[in-house]
Motif scaffolding. Structure first.
Motif, PDB file in Angstrom:
ATOM      1  N   PHE A 179      -1.567  -5.627  -6.779  1.00 31.80           N
ATOM      2  CA  PHE A 179      -1.436  -7.034  -7.180  1.00 31.80           C
ATOM      3  C   PHE A 179      -1.425  -7.166  -8.706  1.00 31.80           C
ATOM      4  CE2 PHE A 179      -2.852 -11.462  -7.701  1.00 31.80           C
ATOM      5  CZ  PHE A 179      -1.939 -12.090  -6.853  1.00 31.80           C
ATOM      6  N   LEU A 180      -2.205  -6.328  -9.396  1.00 30.22           N
ATOM      7  CA  LEU A 180      -2.167  -6.359 -10.861  1.00 30.22           C
ATOM      8  C   LEU A 180      -0.793  -5.917 -11.381  1.00 30.22           C
ATOM      9  CD1 LEU A 180      -5.677  -4.984 -11.925  1.00 30.22           C
ATOM     10  CD2 LEU A 180      -4.753  -7.258 -12.345  1.00 30.22           C
ATOM     11  N   SER A 181      -0.184  -4.931 -10.729  1.00 30.30           N
ATOM     12  CA  SER A 181       1.172  -4.533 -11.125  1.00 30.30           C
ATOM     13  C   SER A 181       2.165  -5.660 -10.871  1.00 30.30           C
ATOM     14  CB  SER A 181       1.593  -3.280 -10.349  1.00 30.30           C
ATOM     15  OG  SER A 181       0.763  -2.193 -10.648  1.00 30.30           O
ATOM     16  N   CYS A 228       4.323   0.187  -2.306  1.00 30.14           N
ATOM     17  CA  CYS A 228       3.328  -0.887  -2.151  1.00 30.14           C
ATOM     18  C   CYS A 228       3.724  -2.117  -2.963  1.00 30.14           C
ATOM     19  CB  CYS A 228       1.951  -0.382  -2.586  1.00 30.14           C
ATOM     20  SG  CYS A 228       1.253   0.904  -1.534  1.00 30.14           S
ATOM     21  N   LEU A 229       4.229  -1.888  -4.180  1.00 33.12           N
ATOM     22  CA  LEU A 229       4.656  -3.006  -5.027  1.00 33.12           C
ATOM     23  C   LEU A 229       5.889  -3.684  -4.444  1.00 33.12           C
ATOM     24  CD1 LEU A 229       4.096  -4.535  -7.635  1.00 33.12           C
ATOM     25  CD2 LEU A 229       5.453  -2.844  -8.867  1.00 33.12           C
ATOM     26  N   LEU A 230       6.782  -2.913  -3.829  1.00 36.85           N
ATOM     27  CA  LEU A 230       7.962  -3.484  -3.174  1.00 36.85           C
ATOM     28  C   LEU A 230       7.540  -4.399  -2.021  1.00 36.85           C
ATOM     29  CD1 LEU A 230      11.261  -1.702  -2.358  1.00 36.85           C
ATOM     30  CD2 LEU A 230      10.113  -2.930  -0.545  1.00 36.85           C
ATOM     31  N   ILE A 231       6.540  -3.964  -1.245  1.00 38.15           N
ATOM     32  CA  ILE A 231       6.042  -4.787  -0.135  1.00 38.15           C
ATOM     33  C   ILE A 231       5.439  -6.083  -0.657  1.00 38.15           C
ATOM     34  CG2 ILE A 231       4.322  -4.854   1.714  1.00 38.15           C
ATOM     35  CD1 ILE A 231       4.742  -1.825   2.026  1.00 38.15           C
ATOM     36  N   GLU A 238       1.664  -8.130 -13.585  1.00 36.90           N
ATOM     37  CA  GLU A 238       2.221  -7.598 -14.829  1.00 36.90           C
ATOM     38  C   GLU A 238       3.726  -7.857 -14.905  1.00 36.90           C
ATOM     39  OE1 GLU A 238       2.568  -3.369 -17.291  1.00 36.90           O
ATOM     40  OE2 GLU A 238       1.709  -3.418 -15.275  1.00 36.90           O
ATOM     41  N   TYR A 239       4.413  -7.716 -13.781  1.00 33.98           N
ATOM     42  CA  TYR A 239       5.847  -8.026 -13.784  1.00 33.98           C
ATOM     43  C   TYR A 239       6.076  -9.512 -14.056  1.00 33.98           C
ATOM     44  CZ  TYR A 239      10.467  -9.179 -12.125  1.00 33.98           C
ATOM     45  OH  TYR A 239      11.734  -9.690 -12.042  1.00 33.98           O
ATOM     46  N   LEU A 240       5.295 -10.400 -13.419  1.00 33.86           N
ATOM     47  CA  LEU A 240       5.482 -11.834 -13.638  1.00 33.86           C
ATOM     48  C   LEU A 240       5.253 -12.203 -15.096  1.00 33.86           C
ATOM     49  CD1 LEU A 240       3.757 -13.412 -10.489  1.00 33.86           C
ATOM     50  CD2 LEU A 240       6.144 -12.766 -10.803  1.00 33.86           C
TER      51      LEU A 240
END
Length: 610
Positions: A470-472, A492-495, A475-477
């Protein structure tokens, strides 16, 4: 194997000692591409005297290529044993001629007596001329071909270049035998010629094989190229437009600007303003004057703005949940009249100065007033402790073509400053800012502005993802970029991106996974613990069509590796059919190869291809 012959003495004739270290030995001992310990590096010498005719080194280069180096520090070999010296040069793949720049007498002796002999023995072999040492009669070594300041007892650069031209050689000046000159400079050139020599030998070997194969009655089967992998096109960034549209959507407003008559002018967001300006950081108590330590920024904040903490001003917005928006009075009437254009300029990335100046000119006819307002904007964007770098707007516009909040907003990531929402994940909390979330994610925009519990709640639980993932995602947002730690983290980030419908982040994760898999050699693919079939099923389940299609092609292209793994049996009937149809190498090729091997075995001759 590669054979290198090094000729000449790079040591200073006035300061020679018995140390065996030199250009060649230093390179062999330091280069990461050459393997061999100190005891195995030095093999033999043709003489037992204090200064042998030549020293032989053997090592391994590029993993499994045998490297043989004959280092000849004295030129006597050409006088005493011409037959050996001629064979030595004739069998060389690379020749290195080295000398000390402070030994001009030896240089001219070699140039006049031995270089003509070497030229006659050369046969299209690359030559490197290494001028070693720093000239003693000048403070800084000169590398200019036209410079004549190093004439005298030193060998000039011009003389070295002239010698290189006579031999068709590559000229190098090595001022010292340190890591830079040995590893990157001399080593880079030498390794380039080593690769060229290997390529030439491989080409000659393949020609011999083809000629040998022409005598057999049957030719080996030709392995076709694998099918081209699907090409994934990255989605263009809409980071600029997301934050620009935030100014006009009037969502998550937490600051309202008023003119001196207490009439509302424009609404804004503290997090965006603080990301670009230390003036607003000071105004909204994100930083104190002691933190900034820049009197011009403190003076700008005091002269332009004032916080109104009295009763709600006429026309103030009452829609914001929780604390009402902060009321800020703009003291400067001219600046206030252009504030909407200035905020639009800031929300667009704060680099379109010409458009800002044009918009201000439409409102202020006097050129002096326009310049005054522009200067105030520059003061707002000033970096503490530095001279205002925004004086030349056109230069700054060319140098800063992109939105620069992506680095400034990272300062507020997972920080409680100005945070108005807290996510609860796995027993820990992560503070965030509604304005950024609403601008960058449509799902969160609907969640915070619709008839949902999250719209009125400060603490919001998050399920189904880890805190790191969720932190990653956050970070993208905040920054429009992300860097997953590996393939598992990227999935996991893709999901998580699919959960919140952030399509561009999904594409970034897809490209990361594909790049990681493509860069793996076959040996690593065979030994890795990653379940490629499970990765394929997750990609399909979370509607990552591009990744799932690419993974199917990847499994088919590496059929011999993945078909031996137990998870290969988990492929569905449809997936198995696709893989078998597009597999590489094909069944036809393997059948032809088996027949060819059988033929070679029946002829009782050695196969020159397999």
């Amino acid at each position: 194997s590669i054979h290198i012959v090094a000729l000449g003495n790079e040591g200073d004739s006035f300061h020679q000692d018995s140390r065996p270290s030199g250009l060649i030995r230093t390179y062999l001992g330091r280069s990461p591409l050459v393997s061999g310990d100190e005891s195995s590096l030095l093999l033999s010498a043709t003489s037992t005297v204090a200064r042998p005719v030549f020293t032989e080194y053997q090592a391994s280069a590029f993993g499994n290529v045998k490297l043989v180096v004959h280092d000849c520090p004295v030129w006597d070999i050409f006088d005493s044993d011409w037959y050996s010296s001629r064979n030595l040069i004739g069998g060389a793949d690379i020749i290195v001629i080295k000398y000390n720049v402070n030994d001009k007498f030896s240089f001219h002796e070699v140039k006049d007596n031995y270089i003509p002999v070497i030229k006659r023995a050369l046969n299209s072999v690359p030559v490197i001329i290494a001028a070693v040492g720093t000239r003693q009669n000048e403070e800084l070594p000169c590398t200019c071909p036209l410079c004549t300041s190093d004439r005298g007892s030193c060998v000039s650069t011009t003389e070295g270049i002239q010698l290189a031209k006579e031999l068709g050689a590559t000229y190098l000046e090595l001022h010292s035998l340190d890591d830079f000159y040995i590893g990157k400079y001399f080593g880079g050139v030498l390794e380039y010629f080593m690769i060229q020599a290997l390529n030439q030998k491989t080409s000659e070997k393949m020609k011999k094989r083809k000629m040998s194969n022409s005598f057999h009655g049957i030719r080996p089967p030709q392995l076709e190229q694998p099918e081209k992998m699907p090409v994934l096109k990255a989605e263009a960034s809409h980071y600029n437009s997301d934050l620009h549209n935030l100014l006009f959507c009037c969502q998550c407003v937490d600051v309202v600007f008023y003119n001196p008559d207490l009439k509302e002018v424009v609404e804004a967001h503290k997090i965006v303003l603080c990301a670009v300006s230390h003036v607003f950081m000071l105004l909204f108590n994100v930083k104190s004057p002691a933190d900034i330590q820049d009197s011009s920024i403190i003076r700008t904040a005091q002269d332009l703005f004032a916080i109104n903490r009295e009763a709600v001003c006429p026309g103030a917005s009452q829609d914001s949940p929780g604390n009402p928006p902060l009321r800020v009075i703009v003291k400067d009437a001219l600046f206030c009249s252009c504030l909407s254009d200035i905020l639009r300029f800031i929300y667009s990335g704060a680099f379109q100065w010409e458009e800002l100046e044009e918009d201000i000119r439409k409102k202020l006819k006097d050129s002096g007033d326009v310049s005054n307002v522009i200067e105030k904007v520059k003061c707002i964007l000033k970096t503490p402790g530095k001279i205002n770098c925004l004086r030349n707007c056109k230069t700054y516009q060319a140098r800063k073509p992109l939105w620069f909040y992506n680095t400034s907003l990272k300062f507020f990531l997972n920080k409680p400053m100005l945070a108005d929402v807290v996510f609860e994940i796995q027993g820990t909390t992560v503070p965030a800012h509604r304005a950024i979330l609403v601008a960058r994610c449509e799902v969160m925009a609907a969640m915070f502005n619709g008839n949902y519990m999250e719209a009125k709640s400060v603490l919001i639980p998050v399920y189904g993802v880890s805190k790191e993932t969720f932190l990653s995602f956050l970070e993208y947002l905040y920054t429009d970029s992300c860097c997953p730690a590996g393939i598992f983290q990227a999935m996991c980030l893709l999901i998580c991106a699919e959960m919140y419908q952030v399509s561009r982040l999904q594409h970034i994760c897809e490209l990361f996974i594909i790049t990681q898999l493509q860069s793996m050699p076959s040996r690593e693919l065979a030994s890795m613990n990653l379940d490629i079939v499970d990765l394929l099923k997750k990609a399909k389940f979370h509607h990552s069509d591009c990744l799932s299609t690419w993974l199917l092609h990847f499994i088919a292209t590496n059929y011999l590796i993945f078909s031996q793994k137990p998870e290969f049996q988990d492929l569905s009937v449809e997936e198995r059919s696709f893989v078998e149809k597009h597999r590489w190498p094909s069944n036809l090729y393997l059948k032809q190869l088996a027949e060819y091997r059988k033929y070679i075995h029946s002829r009782k001759c050695r196969c020159l291809v397999m």
